[in-house]
Write a protein that holds these residues in place. Structure first.
Motif, PDB file in Angstrom:
ATOM      1  N   TYR A  37     -19.225  40.991 -13.261  1.00 49.11           N
ATOM      2  CA  TYR A  37     -18.485  40.607 -12.066  1.00 49.11           C
ATOM      3  C   TYR A  37     -18.524  39.088 -11.961  1.00 49.11           C
ATOM      4  CZ  TYR A  37     -18.466  45.378 -10.239  1.00 49.11           C
ATOM      5  OH  TYR A  37     -18.251  46.712 -10.061  1.00 49.11           O
ATOM      6  N   PRO A  38     -17.403  38.403 -12.139  1.00 48.02           N
ATOM      7  CA  PRO A  38     -17.433  36.946 -11.998  1.00 48.02           C
ATOM      8  C   PRO A  38     -17.677  36.544 -10.550  1.00 48.02           C
ATOM      9  CG  PRO A  38     -15.200  37.710 -12.382  1.00 48.02           C
ATOM     10  CD  PRO A  38     -16.091  38.910 -12.474  1.00 48.02           C
ATOM     11  N   ARG A  39     -18.226  35.347 -10.387  1.00 53.52           N
ATOM     12  CA  ARG A  39     -18.434  34.818  -9.047  1.00 53.52           C
ATOM     13  C   ARG A  39     -17.093  34.423  -8.454  1.00 53.52           C
ATOM     14  NH1 ARG A  39     -23.179  30.687 -10.579  1.00 53.52           N
ATOM     15  NH2 ARG A  39     -21.453  29.798 -11.713  1.00 53.52           N
ATOM     16  N   GLN A  40     -17.016  34.465  -7.139  1.00 52.74           N
ATOM     17  CA  GLN A  40     -15.807  34.012  -6.460  1.00 52.74           C
ATOM     18  C   GLN A  40     -15.615  32.527  -6.754  1.00 52.74           C
ATOM     19  OE1 GLN A  40     -15.892  34.657  -2.262  1.00 52.74           O
ATOM     20  NE2 GLN A  40     -13.763  34.096  -1.999  1.00 52.74           N
ATOM     21  N   ASN A  41     -14.408  32.144  -7.076  1.00 56.82           N
ATOM     22  CA  ASN A  41     -14.046  30.758  -7.388  1.00 56.82           C
ATOM     23  C   ASN A  41     -14.778  30.212  -8.608  1.00 56.82           C
ATOM     24  OD1 ASN A  41     -12.343  30.695  -5.107  1.00 56.82           O
ATOM     25  ND2 ASN A  41     -14.095  30.206  -3.815  1.00 56.82           N
ATOM     26  N   GLN A 143     -22.481  37.581  -9.350  1.00 59.82           N
ATOM     27  CA  GLN A 143     -23.556  36.608  -9.369  1.00 59.82           C
ATOM     28  C   GLN A 143     -23.498  35.799  -8.089  1.00 59.82           C
ATOM     29  OE1 GLN A 143     -22.674  34.390 -12.854  1.00 59.82           O
ATOM     30  NE2 GLN A 143     -23.508  35.918 -14.219  1.00 59.82           N
ATOM     31  N   GLU A 144     -24.670  35.487  -7.557  1.00 62.05           N
ATOM     32  CA  GLU A 144     -24.699  34.703  -6.326  1.00 62.05           C
ATOM     33  C   GLU A 144     -24.199  33.292  -6.587  1.00 62.05           C
ATOM     34  OE1 GLU A 144     -28.282  34.705  -4.051  1.00 62.05           O
ATOM     35  OE2 GLU A 144     -28.693  36.781  -4.595  1.00 62.05           O
ATOM     36  N   MET A 145     -23.414  32.802  -5.674  1.00 59.39           N
ATOM     37  CA  MET A 145     -22.930  31.432  -5.752  1.00 59.39           C
ATOM     38  C   MET A 145     -23.986  30.535  -5.131  1.00 59.39           C
ATOM     39  SD  MET A 145     -20.611  29.388  -6.722  1.00 59.39           S
ATOM     40  CE  MET A 145     -18.926  29.894  -6.829  1.00 59.39           C
TER      41      MET A 145
END
Length: 181
Positions: A37-41, A143-145
């Motif tokens: 799951y890619p991080r947002q932005n 992943q947590e930003m």
């Protein structure tokens, strides 16, 4: 070495493609398969570094929207160059990739959106599915930003700072000049 995962490549701005991919992700999640799951932005180069380089396989959902996506072109060209296995998920019977997408998918194995058929194809492609099972306390989550790219402080008059990249923290060397006015 980071754990291997399944990477989903689809046109996330296309509602039909997103729905099909989300349904399959849920099926993999339910069976405790590791899914990226890619991080947002997230920057495209970081997605390539963490997503494609650590993928055991890339599930590709070809469509006109994917065909015109510069991001998808970059991702799939990199997957092709690194010989990361691709599985062409035929979720649109009326679509045939052309140009760069057609070339990349020409040698890829194809299958329907049937979950069991996908699992059988993973096995036939010699993907060790046991390596894709989540560890006991591991979860599939974006992943947590990081809140701060750079941070620092002072301690006993010394100035320090560090930055985070790809989940690792790196100290920064600083030169401090004091000015009196």
């Amino acid at each position: 070495m980071p754990s291997k995962h399944i990477y989903f490549c689809y046109a996330n701005k296309n509602e039909f493609d997103s729905t099909i991919a989300a349904d399959l992700k849920k099926r993999f999640d339910k069976r405790r398969f590791r899914v990226y799951y890619p991080r947002q932005n997230e920057d495209i180069n970081m997605t390539i570094a963490t997503g494609i380089e650590n993928a055991a396989i890339v599930l590709v959902f070809p469509s006109q929207s994917l065909q015109t996506s510069k991001t998808a072109s970059k991702l799939l060209n990199y997957a092709d160059q690194t010989k990361t296995p691709l599985l062409n998920i035929k979720h649109r019977e009326d679509f045939q990739g052309k140009g760069w997408l057609g070339t990349i998918l020409a040698s890829a194995t194809s299958c329907s959106t049937d979950f069991n058929e996908i699992l059988n194809n993973l096995t036939s492609l010699k993907i060790n599915t046991n390596d894709l099972i989540l560890e006991r306390n591991e979860n599939n989550q974006p992943q947590e930003m990081q809140r701060h790219l750079f941070y620092g402080g002072t301690e006993k008059g010394n100035v320090f700072a560090s930055f985070k990249q790809a989940g690792q923290e790196f100290p920064m060397k600083l030169q401090v000049q004091l000015f009196e006015y």
